[in-house]
Design an enzyme around this catalytic site. Structure first.
Site, short mmCIF file in Angstrom:
data_model
loop_
_atom_site.label_atom_id
_atom_site.label_comp_id
_atom_site.label_asym_id
_atom_site.label_seq_id
_atom_site.Cartn_x
_atom_site.Cartn_y
_atom_site.Cartn_z
N ASP A 27 0.82 -1.22 0.00
CA ASP A 27 0.00 0.00 0.00
C ASP A 27 0.85 1.27 0.00
O ASP A 27 0.33 2.35 -0.19
CB ASP A 27 -1.02 0.00 1.15
CG ASP A 27 -0.39 0.15 2.52
OD1 ASP A 27 0.82 0.40 2.63
OD2 ASP A 27 -1.15 0.03 3.53
N ASP A 28 2.15 1.15 0.20
CA ASP A 28 3.02 2.33 0.22
C ASP A 28 3.39 2.79 -1.18
O ASP A 28 4.00 3.84 -1.35
CB ASP A 28 4.30 2.04 1.01
CG ASP A 28 4.00 1.71 2.46
OD1 ASP A 28 3.23 2.45 3.09
OD2 ASP A 28 4.53 0.69 2.96
N SER A 59 -1.66 3.98 2.18
CA SER A 59 -1.79 3.42 3.54
C SER A 59 -3.16 3.77 4.11
O SER A 59 -3.65 4.88 3.90
CB SER A 59 -0.71 4.01 4.44
OG SER A 59 0.52 3.44 4.14
N ASN A 134 5.14 -3.74 4.55
CA ASN A 134 4.65 -2.39 4.77
C ASN A 134 5.64 -1.59 5.59
O ASN A 134 6.42 -2.14 6.37
CB ASN A 134 3.32 -2.48 5.54
CG ASN A 134 2.64 -1.14 5.69
OD1 ASN A 134 2.38 -0.48 4.69
ND2 ASN A 134 2.37 -0.74 6.91
N SER A 167 4.36 -6.78 7.33
CA SER A 167 4.62 -5.40 7.75
C SER A 167 5.92 -5.33 8.53
O SER A 167 6.24 -6.24 9.29
CB SER A 167 3.47 -4.90 8.63
OG SER A 167 2.25 -4.95 7.91
#
Ligand SMILES: *[C@@H]1O[C@H](CO)[C@@H](O)[C@H](O)[C@H]1NC(C)=O
Ligand SMILES: *[C@@H]1O[C@H](CO)[C@@H](O)[C@H](O)[C@H]1NC(C)=O
Ligand SMILES: *[C@@H]1O[C@H](CO)[C@@H](O)[C@H](O)[C@H]1NC(C)=O
Length: 324
Positions: A27-28, A59, A134, A167
């Site tokens: 998501d970054d 994010s 993440n 993550s």
């Protein structure tokens, strides 16, 4: 002579990894340091890795499914890579395995599966969808629905793909190009995490009983502790099988600030987040494990069957009995 030996390395790695195909997202954004390090190490280990990730920082976009409404980027990609006005989806000019898509994490996964792989990779079978690592942890039931990393993962699980969300505790939003000379820096968190991702994925394929490496409806949530420059006592964290629920789980909250007249974000814990209903409740909670800072990585299994337990259903059904 040496040249010939080096030329054999990728071939040997490919045989070892047995030609498995991994779709990699996050998501970054596609230009984040952590995902590029994971791409590099998984590829070096012989996996056929296709990266398909959001163009911009997404994010906290959870499982939202948003696709571009224009053929060109109305806003620049993260780190201006690519700049505003570029096509809304595309790949690295020198590598058609590394793609961006101007959508949310869940949509970037679908773009990889439904567009990139059929059109560029002869519809090759995807064996695993990996999201991350993440920049920042995603711990506990309270983050499950909020995290874009986990959102991308459950979007894959919805489609029958085994999915894992990963993550890291390194929160800095870093551009991979700023670290191109640091690929061999063994204290850089992105490099440590990338090697651990390979170790994990190797075991996942090795341990699989049949073609499907995770039971249908399930996925995994992995959180790495601080490592390397962030914690020099931790370079090779151990794996611990954990549960989602448990103490230290938090979710988003807000507080009103009288002076500014605005709200500030904060976080909150609750009995609902700490209570274990499903799975093995004797396992340590992932939030607790990371809070202990003992150089350990949590691995929790989740299911996308969101129904309440049988007992809970019966209680609710009893209360509503007059209706049915
Ligand atoms: C594409 O996939 C089909 C079906 O699996 C296979 O028969 C064909 O040889 C593949 N083509 C290429 C160019 O790999
Ligand atoms: C954080 O990321 C930015 C952008 O890539 C980079 O310039 C900076 O050096 C990073 N800071 C640390 C402490 O890693
Ligand atoms: C549940 O987890 C505990 C703690 O790790 C372990 O000792 C026990 O064997 C587990 N039980 C089952 C049924 O897996």
């Amino acid at each position: 002579m040496f040249k010939q030996i080096f030329a054999l390395i990728p071939i040997i790695a490919a045989v070892l990894a047995n030609g498995k195909t991994i779709l990699l997202s996050n998501d970054d954004g596609w230009a984040a340091l952590n995902i590029r390090a994971a791409y590099r190490e998984l590829t070096n280990a012989g996996y056929n890795v296709i990266l398909s990730a959001p163009a911009r920082q997404r994010s906290g976009w959870s499982g939202k499914f948003q696709i571009p409404d224009s053929k060109t980027l109305k806003e620049a990609g993260e780190f201006n890579y690519p700049p505003k006005g570029s096509p809304s989806w595309g790949h690295e000019s020198d590598n058609d395995k590394i793609w961006y898509f101007d959508g949310t994490p869940g949509a970037a996964v679908a773009f990889g599966l439904e567009y990139v792989i059929p059109n560029y990779f002869n519809d090759t079978k995807v064996d695993l969808v990996v999201n991350g690592p993440n920049e920042g942890t995603n711990l506990g039931n309270g983050m499950y629905t909020i995290s874009g990393t986990i959102g991308a993962t459950y979007n894959a699980v919805y489609r029958n793909y085994p999915g894992i969300a990963i993550s890291g505790s390194n929160g800095n939003n870093s551009f991979f190009k700023d670290f191109e000379n640091d690929q061999n820096d063994h204290l850089l968190a992105a490099n440590i995490y990338a090697k651990k991702v390979v170790q994990f994925v190797d075991q996942l394929f090795k341990g699989a009983k049949d073609d499907s490496i995770l039971p249908i409806t399930t996925g995994l949530n992995i959180n790495f502790p601080s490592v390397g420059y962030d914690d020099e006592s931790c370079e090779d964290p151990d794996w611990v099988f954990t549960k989602f629920s448990g103490e230290h789980s938090t979710t988003s909250d807000l507080k009103y600030n009288k002076e500014s007249g605005l709200f500030e974000s904060s976080s909150i814990g609750s009995e609902a987040l700490y209570t274990c209903v499903f799975g093995n409740c004797s396992l340590e909670g992932e939030s607790q494990l990371l809070a202990d800072k003992n150089c350990k990585t949590s691995v929790s299994a989740f299911s996308i069957d969101y129904s309440a337990s049988k007992d809970q259903e019966e209680t609710i059904h009893g209360a509503l009995n007059g209706l049915f």
